[in-house]
Write a protein that holds these residues in place. Structure first.
Motif, PDB file in Angstrom:
ATOM      1  N   VAL A 200       0.843  -1.206   0.000  1.00 16.35           N
ATOM      2  CA  VAL A 200       0.000   0.000   0.000  1.00 16.35           C
ATOM      3  C   VAL A 200       0.873   1.250   0.000  1.00 16.35           C
ATOM      4  N   ASP A 201       1.947   1.227   0.794  1.00 12.50           N
ATOM      5  CA  ASP A 201       2.847   2.393   0.829  1.00 12.50           C
ATOM      6  C   ASP A 201       3.502   2.615  -0.527  1.00 12.50           C
ATOM      7  N   LEU A 202       3.867   1.506  -1.180  1.00  6.85           N
ATOM      8  CA  LEU A 202       4.492   1.604  -2.495  1.00  6.85           C
ATOM      9  C   LEU A 202       3.539   2.231  -3.510  1.00  6.85           C
ATOM     10  N   ILE A 203       2.296   1.766  -3.483  1.00  6.82           N
ATOM     11  CA  ILE A 203       1.286   2.311  -4.406  1.00  6.82           C
ATOM     12  C   ILE A 203       1.035   3.782  -4.093  1.00  6.82           C
ATOM     13  N   HIS A 204       0.919   4.096  -2.804  1.00  5.33           N
ATOM     14  CA  HIS A 204       0.643   5.479  -2.381  1.00  5.33           C
ATOM     15  C   HIS A 204       1.754   6.421  -2.836  1.00  5.33           C
ATOM     16  N   ASP A 205       2.999   5.978  -2.664  1.00  2.00           N
ATOM     17  CA  ASP A 205       4.135   6.821  -3.051  1.00  2.00           C
ATOM     18  C   ASP A 205       4.170   7.081  -4.548  1.00  2.00           C
TER      19      ASP A 205
END
Length: 443
Positions: free
Chosen positions: A297-302
């Motif tokens: 999720v953090d990867l997608i958000h970034d």
């Protein structure tokens, strides 16, 4: 020369409801009896509004109303124009010609002008007049009473009229900086007269009574009011339009603060992780699985936020549910609608702004305050020129009251009677008519 006290603030001998200030006794009004009620402040001051704090309460609301602040600046700027100027009239066979003169051309006037900062004093008085339609210039006399040696502005919000005497005459005003906590010892009493009284009579009366300072209120014509004028453009503060304007920012602020501000909703199927990690996924502990989900999720958000996300693509695998045969998205990203950006209530606010400016007599194009999204939001150059010209054309009826201050001093001090005060204005024009795009207009 003996002068008794009393004249109506409105003038007009047939109006028996108005209050009047120091002048000769008027037999038509000699039977007028003031209504002495418990609402009097200290038993002798007429309250301004039900709470006696109308100016203070109005000013508190005014300073929060952007459109009214802008409108008031237009009114005061137009009234003051380019500042106080001297003009001298010369009579010819064809007409009376007025020519602008330097203040320094008249030593007595120049000495008074510079000593009292006359332009600044008039600007302050004009502000009071435009806000409350009443202002209180205080005239200070020489020791022998022959000359007015100074004039200053008494803040209108600090002034209250004294209750009329048995003849219906207002003799004084009271000046107090804190009417909410009224203290008689902190209230200054100043004699007041009406502008309709001949200056020579006031001068003789002040000499006889030893009066060395007094006020002649600059006040609008009263209609049904008995003391303080009712200002037309205050209607929008009383009928609810200003409340509409003030409620919208508070509502919008609360909506921004309380609304769930989520841009994207990300769905991730567990089939995605089984496909990525194979048999190892079933061996991960619950904590390890949650860590992997968070990392994704953090990867997608970034990769979705900021300028660096522009033009990027995200590849998500599809899976087939073995039990149903339906297609399953490994990753699905939904954009959450931002309802706070839909412009709710802005049209209501624009309508309220228009009502406020209409009461003030100001074309919205002069302050870019028209209907939201409409043509009159800013107005063309022609719109602005015509609106300004119309506004200035309506000024003389107000300027005669504030310019009366100079007339009183001129007559009292025996200055040249052919000299007059004016507030010239700048009339906008087109460059083909004037290279500066403006010309001076004297009402």
């Amino acid at each position: 020369m003996e002068i008794s006290k009393g004249i109506y603030a409105v003038g007009g001998l047939n109006n028996k409801t108005a209050v009047f200030f120091n002048k000769t006794t008027d037999p038509v009004h000699s039977t007028f009896k003031p209504n002495i009620t418990d609402s009097l402040i200290g038993g002798k001051w007429l309250p301004w509004g039900e709470s006696n704090l109308y100016p203070q309460e109005f000013a508190e609301k005014l300073k929060k109303t952007n459109i009214a602040i802008g409108g008031l600046e237009v009114l005061t700027a137009a009234h003051f124009g380019t500042g106080f100027r001297l003009y001298q009239g010369t009579e010819t066979e064809e007409a009376i010609i007025f020519k602008e003169r330097l203040v320094d051309s008249f030593p007595d006037i120049a000495a008074f002008y510079y000593r009292t900062n006359f332009n600044i004093t008039l600007a302050e008085i004009i502000t009071d007049y435009e806000v409350f339609r009443v202002a209180f210039p205080e005239y200070l006399l020489s020791p022998n009473g022959d000359q007015i040696i100074s004039v200053r502005r008494i803040k209108a919000a600090d002034c209250r009229f004294q209750t009329p005497d048995p003849n219906g005459i207002i003799n004084n005003i009271g000046v107090n900086t804190d009417w909410e906590k009224y203290d008689e010892k902190k209230t200054t009493v100043i004699p007041c007269f009406n502008a309709n009284i001949p200056v020579e009579e006031i001068k003789a009366y002040c000499k006889q009574k030893g009066i060395r300072k007094f006020t002649i209120p600059v006040i609008d014509t009263l209609l049904v009011e008995k003391s303080y004028p009712s200002v037309g453009w205050h209607a929008s503060f009383k009928n609810g339009w200003v409340d509409v304007v003030l409620s919208i920012p508070a509502f919008k602020k609360a909506m921004f603060e309380q609304q769930l501000n989520i841009k994207y909703l990300i769905h991730v199927s567990d089939e995605y992780f089984s496909h990525i990690y194979g048999q190892d996924w079933s061996l991960f502990s619950p904590e390890e699985r949650q860590k992997k989900r968070t990392e994704l999720v953090d990867l997608i958000h970034d990769n979705l936020q900021g300028n660096q996300a522009g033009g990027k693509s995200i590849i998500s695998p599809f899976f087939i549910d073995r039990s149903t045969g339906k297609e399953i998205k490994g990753i699905q990203i939904d954009e959450v609608p931002q309802t706070q950006s839909n412009g709710d209530f802005l049209l209501d606010g624009s309508a309220a702004n228009y009502e406020i400016l209409t009461a003030m007599g100001i074309d919205p194009c002069l302050i870019s305050g028209g209907a939201f999204g409409g043509k009159t939001l800013s107005g063309s150059g022609s719109d602005k020129r015509e609106a300004w010209t119309i506004l200035c054309a309506k000024l003389p009826i107000k300027q005669i009251r504030t310019l009366q201050i100079f007339e009183i001093i001129k007559i009292w001090n025996s200055w040249d009677l052919t000299v007059f005060g004016k507030f010239p204005n700048i009339n906008l024009t087109t460059l083909d008519k004037n290279k500066n795009g403006q010309e001076k207009v004297v009402n």
